[in-house]
Design a protein around this motif. Structure first.
Motif, PDB file in Angstrom:
ATOM      1  N   ALA A  46       1.502  12.586  -6.763  1.00 14.57           N
ATOM      2  CA  ALA A  46       1.023  13.648  -7.655  1.00 14.57           C
ATOM      3  C   ALA A  46       1.474  13.396  -9.090  1.00 14.57           C
ATOM      4  O   ALA A  46       0.708  13.602 -10.036  1.00 14.57           O
ATOM      5  N   GLY A  47       2.710  12.939  -9.262  1.00 14.25           N
ATOM      6  CA  GLY A  47       3.219  12.666 -10.598  1.00 14.25           C
ATOM      7  C   GLY A  47       2.494  11.517 -11.277  1.00 14.25           C
ATOM      8  O   GLY A  47       2.182  11.588 -12.468  1.00 14.25           O
ATOM      9  N   LEU A  48       2.226  10.457 -10.530  1.00 15.65           N
ATOM     10  CA  LEU A  48       1.515   9.308 -11.109  1.00 15.65           C
ATOM     11  C   LEU A  48       0.085   9.675 -11.489  1.00 15.65           C
ATOM     12  O   LEU A  48      -0.385   9.301 -12.574  1.00 15.65           O
ATOM     13  N   ILE A  49      -0.596  10.380 -10.610  1.00 14.99           N
ATOM     14  CA  ILE A  49      -1.975  10.775 -10.920  1.00 14.99           C
ATOM     15  C   ILE A  49      -2.001  11.693 -12.135  1.00 14.99           C
ATOM     16  O   ILE A  49      -2.834  11.536 -13.034  1.00 14.99           O
ATOM     17  N   SER A  50      -1.089  12.643 -12.194  1.00 17.43           N
ATOM     18  CA  SER A  50      -1.028  13.551 -13.340  1.00 17.43           C
ATOM     19  C   SER A  50      -0.697  12.806 -14.629  1.00 17.43           C
ATOM     20  O   SER A  50      -1.274  13.094 -15.682  1.00 17.43           O
ATOM     21  N   THR A  51       0.214  11.859 -14.554  1.00 19.47           N
ATOM     22  CA  THR A  51       0.591  11.090 -15.740  1.00 19.47           C
ATOM     23  C   THR A  51      -0.566  10.244 -16.249  1.00 19.47           C
ATOM     24  O   THR A  51      -0.825  10.191 -17.459  1.00 19.47           O
ATOM     25  N   VAL A  52      -1.275   9.592 -15.345  1.00 22.36           N
ATOM     26  CA  VAL A  52      -2.429   8.782 -15.754  1.00 22.36           C
ATOM     27  C   VAL A  52      -3.517   9.673 -16.351  1.00 22.36           C
ATOM     28  O   VAL A  52      -4.107   9.330 -17.384  1.00 22.36           O
ATOM     29  N   ARG A  53      -3.767  10.817 -15.729  1.00 21.40           N
ATOM     30  CA  ARG A  53      -4.777  11.725 -16.278  1.00 21.40           C
ATOM     31  C   ARG A  53      -4.373  12.222 -17.662  1.00 21.40           C
ATOM     32  O   ARG A  53      -5.205  12.313 -18.564  1.00 21.40           O
ATOM     33  N   LYS A  54      -3.107  12.542 -17.855  1.00 28.35           N
ATOM     34  CA  LYS A  54      -2.633  13.032 -19.151  1.00 28.35           C
ATOM     35  C   LYS A  54      -2.722  11.928 -20.200  1.00 28.35           C
ATOM     36  O   LYS A  54      -3.123  12.180 -21.344  1.00 28.35           O
ATOM     37  N   ALA A  55      -2.367  10.705 -19.842  1.00 26.95           N
ATOM     38  CA  ALA A  55      -2.454   9.591 -20.784  1.00 26.95           C
ATOM     39  C   ALA A  55      -3.904   9.346 -21.199  1.00 26.95           C
ATOM     40  O   ALA A  55      -4.186   9.112 -22.385  1.00 26.95           O
ATOM     41  N   ARG A  56      -4.813   9.390 -20.245  1.00 21.81           N
ATOM     42  CA  ARG A  56      -6.232   9.214 -20.574  1.00 21.81           C
ATOM     43  C   ARG A  56      -6.729  10.334 -21.465  1.00 21.81           C
ATOM     44  O   ARG A  56      -7.506  10.106 -22.401  1.00 21.81           O
ATOM     45  N   LEU A  57      -6.285  11.559 -21.208  1.00 23.92           N
ATOM     46  CA  LEU A  57      -6.677  12.704 -22.026  1.00 23.92           C
ATOM     47  C   LEU A  57      -6.170  12.546 -23.457  1.00 23.92           C
ATOM     48  O   LEU A  57      -6.916  12.777 -24.414  1.00 23.92           O
ATOM     49  N   MET A  58      -4.915  12.134 -23.595  1.00 24.21           N
ATOM     50  CA  MET A  58      -4.355  11.953 -24.932  1.00 24.21           C
ATOM     51  C   MET A  58      -5.051  10.827 -25.688  1.00 24.21           C
ATOM     52  O   MET A  58      -5.290  10.939 -26.899  1.00 24.21           O
ATOM     53  N   THR A  59      -5.398   9.742 -24.989  1.00 25.95           N
ATOM     54  CA  THR A  59      -6.111   8.633 -25.621  1.00 25.95           C
ATOM     55  C   THR A  59      -7.492   9.077 -26.078  1.00 25.95           C
ATOM     56  O   THR A  59      -7.928   8.749 -27.193  1.00 25.95           O
ATOM     57  N   ARG A  60      -8.173   9.831 -25.234  1.00 28.54           N
ATOM     58  CA  ARG A  60      -9.504  10.326 -25.581  1.00 28.54           C
ATOM     59  C   ARG A  60      -9.441  11.273 -26.779  1.00 28.54           C
ATOM     60  O   ARG A  60     -10.286  11.207 -27.680  1.00 28.54           O
ATOM     61  N   GLN A  61      -8.438  12.147 -26.814  1.00 27.81           N
ATOM     62  CA  GLN A  61      -8.301  13.069 -27.941  1.00 27.81           C
ATOM     63  C   GLN A  61      -7.983  12.328 -29.233  1.00 27.81           C
ATOM     64  O   GLN A  61      -8.497  12.683 -30.293  1.00 27.81           O
ATOM     65  N   ALA A  62      -7.139  11.301 -29.151  1.00 31.33           N
ATOM     66  CA  ALA A  62      -6.811  10.515 -30.342  1.00 31.33           C
ATOM     67  C   ALA A  62      -8.046   9.786 -30.858  1.00 31.33           C
ATOM     68  O   ALA A  62      -8.265   9.696 -32.078  1.00 31.33           O
ATOM     69  N   ALA A  63      -8.857   9.271 -29.956  1.00 34.34           N
ATOM     70  CA  ALA A  63     -10.085   8.589 -30.373  1.00 34.34           C
ATOM     71  C   ALA A  63     -11.063   9.561 -31.020  1.00 34.34           C
ATOM     72  O   ALA A  63     -11.719   9.227 -32.006  1.00 34.34           O
ATOM     73  N   GLN A  64     -11.145  10.763 -30.499  1.00 36.27           N
ATOM     74  CA  GLN A  64     -12.037  11.763 -31.089  1.00 36.27           C
ATOM     75  C   GLN A  64     -11.552  12.187 -32.473  1.00 36.27           C
ATOM     76  O   GLN A  64     -12.356  12.383 -33.378  1.00 36.27           O
TER      77      GLN A  64
END
Length: 139
Positions: free
Chosen positions: A108-126
């Protein structure tokens, strides 16, 4: 595949209810096999981490250990009867099955961390695409 988005509370209720139901099924069909219970715990952890909303990602690794303990209620031995015996059986099961508990929490921690990292990367790109390009001055 369904794409539900659970709140933090909804993720906790989902995980807890599913683990309790799986604990009851394990008790009825397999005679309280802790290996079966542990193996069934892992996909529930993954689903909880995948289905929780983006804003509540931090809750997934928190609720899965609680759900594991809640689901152990029908599976754990009674330890001699009474409430004290039931608690002793629950604590013993938690201690003996800590590997499954840690593994599910890690998933659960790994999946949440990967999802959060992808979200932060997407927000930074936007944000980068929304800002105008600065003009470069020759040096």
């Amino acid at each position: 595949m369904p794409n539900p988005r659970l709140t933090g509370l909804g993720g906790g209720l989902f995980c807890g209810a599913v683990m309790f139901a799986l604990g009851c099924v394990d008790q009825l069909l397999f005679g309280a096999s802790m290996v079966v219970y542990g193996v069934l715990f892992l996909p529930v952890c993954a689903l909880t981490a995948v289905w929780v909303r983006r804003g509540d990602l931090v809750i997934a690794p928190v609720v899965v250990p609680i759900a594991f303990a809640f689901g152990l209620l029908p599976v754990a031995g009674d330890g001699g009867g009474g409430i004290g015996g039931r608690l002793m059986g629950l604590f013993t099961a938690l201690a003996v099955q800590a590997g499954w508990l840690y593994g599910g929490t890690l998933i659960a921690g790994l999946i949440s961390t990967v999802r959060k990292a992808r979200l932060m990367t997407r927000q930074a790109a936007q944000r980068g695409a929304a800002q105008p390009q600065a003009r470069r001055r020759p040096v």
